[in-house]
Design a protein around this motif. Sequence first.
Motif: not given
Length: 139
Positions: A113-114, A120-123, A127-129
């Motif tokens: 996920l990191e 830049g594939l997840v905001s 990421f936090e969610q």
Amino acid sequence: MAESRMRSPRGVMLDKPKNRTIATLLAVCGIFTPIVGLHKFYLGQPIWGVVYLLLSWTPIPHIASAIEAVWYLLQDSTDFQSNFDPRPLSFNLVEFTNNRPSVSITADTLRQLEQLRQEGLVSEYEFEQKRRQWLDKMS
């Protein structure tokens, strides 16, 4: 309670891991006794067990039992388990305990996920969610 969720409708006996030594001994018993096919029932193959019993007045199931006893002995335990273990190979009881992912699975997921966040594939929000969801699964 977790164990009861893992049982399949086939029953507890059929879902247990099979012991190669017991299967071999039952097959050897089928060579010398009039009752044959017990090893098939033990290995979760009841149809073959019935076939062996129906043919017990012929030498065919006795010869087949001898061949299978040798085959069971020649297999290593990994091959035996892959042939006769009813549980899927990908399911590992160590990885999931009480339906919670293990620490190693969670760590690997968070690293992936990191990496997605850095690429830049997840905001940052996504990421936090996702990170919180995985950490909540651990607790």
